[in-house]
Design a protein around this motif. Sequence first.
Motif, PDB file in Angstrom:
ATOM      1  N   MET A   1       2.434  -0.852   8.229  1.00  0.00           N
ATOM      2  CA  MET A   1       3.688  -0.527   7.501  1.00  0.00           C
ATOM      3  C   MET A   1       3.381  -0.307   6.008  1.00  0.00           C
ATOM      4  O   MET A   1       3.735   0.723   5.482  1.00  0.00           O
ATOM      5  CB  MET A   1       4.686  -1.673   7.681  1.00  0.00           C
ATOM      6  N   ILE A   2       2.709  -1.288   5.353  1.00  0.00           N
ATOM      7  CA  ILE A   2       2.384  -1.110   3.923  1.00  0.00           C
ATOM      8  C   ILE A   2       0.891  -0.807   3.847  1.00  0.00           C
ATOM      9  O   ILE A   2       0.063  -1.673   4.111  1.00  0.00           O
ATOM     10  CB  ILE A   2       2.740  -2.379   3.108  1.00  0.00           C
ATOM     11  N   LYS A   3       0.549   0.441   3.546  1.00  0.00           N
ATOM     12  CA  LYS A   3      -0.855   0.887   3.589  1.00  0.00           C
ATOM     13  C   LYS A   3      -1.529   0.804   2.232  1.00  0.00           C
ATOM     14  O   LYS A   3      -2.735   1.031   2.115  1.00  0.00           O
ATOM     15  CB  LYS A   3      -0.856   2.341   4.072  1.00  0.00           C
ATOM     16  N   GLY A   4      -0.755   0.495   1.214  1.00  0.00           N
ATOM     17  CA  GLY A   4      -1.358   0.381  -0.114  1.00  0.00           C
ATOM     18  C   GLY A   4      -0.343  -0.132  -1.111  1.00  0.00           C
ATOM     19  O   GLY A   4       0.866  -0.035  -0.892  1.00  0.00           O
ATOM     20  N   VAL A   5      -0.867  -0.738  -2.176  1.00  0.00           N
ATOM     21  CA  VAL A   5       0.007  -1.242  -3.247  1.00  0.00           C
ATOM     22  C   VAL A   5      -0.638  -0.926  -4.591  1.00  0.00           C
ATOM     23  O   VAL A   5      -1.871  -0.950  -4.724  1.00  0.00           O
ATOM     24  CB  VAL A   5       0.180  -2.788  -3.147  1.00  0.00           C
ATOM     25  N   GLU A   6       0.204  -0.620  -5.542  1.00  0.00           N
ATOM     26  CA  GLU A   6      -0.265  -0.310  -6.892  1.00  0.00           C
ATOM     27  C   GLU A   6       0.291  -1.376  -7.811  1.00  0.00           C
ATOM     28  O   GLU A   6       1.459  -1.743  -7.673  1.00  0.00           O
ATOM     29  CB  GLU A   6       0.327   1.048  -7.292  1.00  0.00           C
ATOM     30  N   GLU A  16      -8.842 -14.565  -3.349  1.00  0.00           N
ATOM     31  CA  GLU A  16      -7.425 -14.205  -3.437  1.00  0.00           C
ATOM     32  C   GLU A  16      -7.099 -13.594  -4.799  1.00  0.00           C
ATOM     33  O   GLU A  16      -7.529 -14.092  -5.837  1.00  0.00           O
ATOM     34  CB  GLU A  16      -6.541 -15.440  -3.213  1.00  0.00           C
ATOM     35  N   THR A  18      -3.852 -11.971  -7.234  1.00  0.00           N
ATOM     36  CA  THR A  18      -2.407 -11.796  -7.391  1.00  0.00           C
ATOM     37  C   THR A  18      -2.165 -10.450  -8.064  1.00  0.00           C
ATOM     38  O   THR A  18      -2.719 -10.176  -9.133  1.00  0.00           O
ATOM     39  CB  THR A  18      -1.801 -12.936  -8.247  1.00  0.00           C
ATOM     40  N   ALA A  21       3.481  -6.086  -8.547  1.00  0.00           N
ATOM     41  CA  ALA A  21       4.010  -4.760  -8.150  1.00  0.00           C
ATOM     42  C   ALA A  21       5.519  -4.799  -8.379  1.00  0.00           C
ATOM     43  O   ALA A  21       6.243  -5.491  -7.666  1.00  0.00           O
ATOM     44  CB  ALA A  21       3.696  -4.489  -6.690  1.00  0.00           C
ATOM     45  N   LEU A  26       2.271 -10.261  -5.599  1.00  0.00           N
ATOM     46  CA  LEU A  26       1.788 -10.323  -4.217  1.00  0.00           C
ATOM     47  C   LEU A  26       0.446 -11.049  -4.147  1.00  0.00           C
ATOM     48  O   LEU A  26      -0.422 -10.849  -5.001  1.00  0.00           O
ATOM     49  CB  LEU A  26       1.625  -8.905  -3.651  1.00  0.00           C
ATOM     50  N   ASN A  27       0.297 -11.878  -3.138  1.00  0.00           N
ATOM     51  CA  ASN A  27      -0.959 -12.595  -2.920  1.00  0.00           C
ATOM     52  C   ASN A  27      -1.801 -11.782  -1.934  1.00  0.00           C
ATOM     53  O   ASN A  27      -1.355 -11.557  -0.792  1.00  0.00           O
ATOM     54  CB  ASN A  27      -0.651 -13.980  -2.331  1.00  0.00           C
ATOM     55  N   HIS A  45      -4.997   0.395  -7.459  1.00  0.00           N
ATOM     56  CA  HIS A  45      -4.352   0.783  -6.203  1.00  0.00           C
ATOM     57  C   HIS A  45      -5.243   0.224  -5.090  1.00  0.00           C
ATOM     58  O   HIS A  45      -6.386   0.651  -4.930  1.00  0.00           O
ATOM     59  CB  HIS A  45      -4.264   2.312  -6.121  1.00  0.00           C
ATOM     60  N   LEU A  50      -1.339  -5.212   6.498  1.00  0.00           N
ATOM     61  CA  LEU A  50      -0.331  -6.275   6.568  1.00  0.00           C
ATOM     62  C   LEU A  50      -0.501  -7.010   7.896  1.00  0.00           C
ATOM     63  O   LEU A  50      -0.336  -6.421   8.968  1.00  0.00           O
ATOM     64  CB  LEU A  50       1.064  -5.623   6.476  1.00  0.00           C
ATOM     65  N   ILE A  60      -1.373 -10.203   3.292  1.00  0.00           N
ATOM     66  CA  ILE A  60      -1.811  -8.856   2.904  1.00  0.00           C
ATOM     67  C   ILE A  60      -3.308  -8.892   2.607  1.00  0.00           C
ATOM     68  O   ILE A  60      -3.774  -9.751   1.870  1.00  0.00           O
ATOM     69  CB  ILE A  60      -1.061  -8.377   1.635  1.00  0.00           C
ATOM     70  N   ARG A  66     -12.266   2.850   0.237  1.00  0.00           N
ATOM     71  CA  ARG A  66     -11.806   3.409   1.519  1.00  0.00           C
ATOM     72  C   ARG A  66     -12.774   3.076   2.671  1.00  0.00           C
ATOM     73  O   ARG A  66     -12.364   2.731   3.769  1.00  0.00           O
ATOM     74  CB  ARG A  66     -11.654   4.926   1.356  1.00  0.00           C
TER      75      ARG A  66
END
Lengths: 195, 195, 195, 195
Positions: A1-6, A16, A18, A21, A26-27, A45, A50, A60, A66
């Motif tokens: 569902m969530i394939k990436g976060v910036e 770990e 933090t 976003a 997000l941890n 990025h 998930l 996460i 890649r």
Amino acid sequence: MIKGVEGEITEISGNEVTLKAGQFYLNILCSTNTIKELSLSAKVHLLTYLSFSADRAPEIYGFKDRAEYNVFLMLLKANKIGPKMALKILSATSPEMLQKMIASKDISGLSRLPGLGKKTAERLVSELYDLVKDYAVEFPKELSDVSEDAVGALTALGFDMTSAKLAVNEVLKEQTVENTQELVRKALRKLNKTR
Amino acid sequence: MIKGVEGEITEISGNEVTLKAGQFYLNILCSTNTIKELSLSAKVHLLTYLSFSADRAPEIYGFKDRAEYNVFLMLLKANKIGPKMALKILSATSPEMLQKMIASKDISGLSRLPGLGKKTAERLVSELYDLVKDYAVEFPKELSDVSEDAVGALTALGFDMTSAKLAVNEVLKEQTVENTQELVRKALRKLNKTR
Amino acid sequence: MIKGVEGEITEISGNEVTLKAGQFYLNILCSTNTIKELSLSAKVHLLTYLSFSADRAPEIYGFKDRAEYNVFLMLLKANKIGPKMALKILSATSPEMLQKMIASKDISGLSRLPGLGKKTAERLVSELYDLVKDYAVEFPKELSDVSEDAVGALTALGFDMTSAKLAVNEVLKEQTVENTQELVRKALRKLNKTR
Amino acid sequence: MIKGVEGEITEISGNEVTLKAGQFYLNILCSTNTIKELSLSAKVHLLTYLSFSADRAPEIYGFKDRAEYNVFLMLLKANKIGPKMALKILSATSPEMLQKMIASKDISGLSRLPGLGKKTAERLVSELYDLVKDYAVEFPKELSDVSEDAVGALTALGFDMTSAKLAVNEVLKEQTVENTQELVRKALRKLNKTR
């Protein structure tokens, strides 16, 4: 569902991170390779996975690179390999080396990776070999006996088969050798350098 | 819960699209029809369906077009049709054609859609017919025998019944025909054009 | 977890509203009372309840008005009353009237609400009475017999007990009456106005 | 997954806070200590714990202070201590005092905390002692008998052992005492001040 976060890195502790976003911190669980590439306040990025299960908060997993991300997803296809184990394996070796070890069916080398027993190593090879066979380490046909003997000697010295094969291959590409002893000596010098 | 998402397409791979929404890169599963309408860096609003199950991360299904979205939601009402199967069906034919096939009780036509066996085709017709009956392909009363024979001949040639009916209907709307052979010949020309 | 959402109404269909919050279009289930207060393109803050269950996507219930929201949360405390049933009850009567009916132990009145049978009505009264007893409709001590007879007559005419009590009470506050017949006639006029 | 949230406090009710983060109003459960530090309209960054279970909406627990957050996470490591119980314990004493009580194996003191019975107190000590032993309250070797007697007297007066030990230690650091009675009297004065 969530394939990436910036977002911005606000904390790094063990494996770990933090990541801020928007309004959310997000941890994110990362491999040693990814952690090495991150620094506080950096804007990054991360490619993410998930992990969901019925009775625990989702987790996460994040990857800077890649190739590592794809190998992580590949590992999850093997039976009984969950995200935590996959991350552990990826923290013990590079994605490329891992694919080479599986492609070379290097059970002993794989079993030496922290957290990986013989059974799991065998399962990785049997279930993932087809996905990585192009990574197999090949010797030039005419020199395969000499090379095989050299690899045998090196693994007897405690090196995993894949590293030994790679070192022997490298020597053979750079120069011609008289005999197995010379091949072993030169490969050994390379292996000690990369330890 | 999440009925739509707005963002920028950053990746298209097979039937999966990555959509950047704020700081998050969402992985969205789409039908072939929707994928055809998307391009990298495009800013889009996709209608979405969030599929949740106890032991797997949620999955997002996305649709560019309202009609396709509604037919997707309709398919989910049929027993044992989950989002993956619904997407597969919608990737094999247009939403409109699918409704016509169900409304015409075209079991053989439906069974030829990839991933759809006879049992599922029968279930679609028995459980969804009432929702789509207005889509049934009707022949002008006075010509129904001639038409039925023509459709029979065309389905014998391998065309699904609904396509055959639509082609025959089109010919009858455009011109009068002498006999069944002429009707079959002209409908065949139409069917070959749309293959 | 999510107690409210702010955004723009982009769609209203039946008791479902689509609210654009940032990049996300949320599907929110509302009562008839809330729907009446909403209009397309309006910027609103809805109080929300997030309903979660293991094998279905989460659902968001939204309320424009704090009183209705609190009564909704109260209804969920009763056994076997889930969010869908609570919303149905709240779409059949106002939050205030519902509390009065429970406080007046008006089982027959409650049972007449769509989707509410006698058993559920009894459960609402037995499990929620303590939370709403201040809403009980009281008669002035000296007139309680006359009032009780009037209420009896009105419920025989098909009015629920709580509405009958409220109408009788209103008449008694505005004027003095000679007898039960006069009280019934004037209360009836009020009840027919509010139907 | 969500380790922190930034936003504006829009509501405080009991131990629940509503925090506006972007378009979403989050319902966050806090300890009494954290609630004391929050005020309406304040912009805050809360450290958060996301509690998930299969059949209930997720709940967010929020902490203003890192020490309290870490002790909360530590409590969750003990068997049968869920987030609600951990929050209750943290609302009854300060994080530091709690660690001292566990480190001093002060079962009686712990059992007096609201919601904490003897069994849970014993479990906290047996399962968490190793994580907090550095917090143990030590007496200067030469005075340990006098101190132990004083602590005994104070606990007989109803003080928990850890508070008694802390008070006795404080007196000994500030001044020399003639005997146990003087030590008890001065420690008592300190304890009554902090009640």
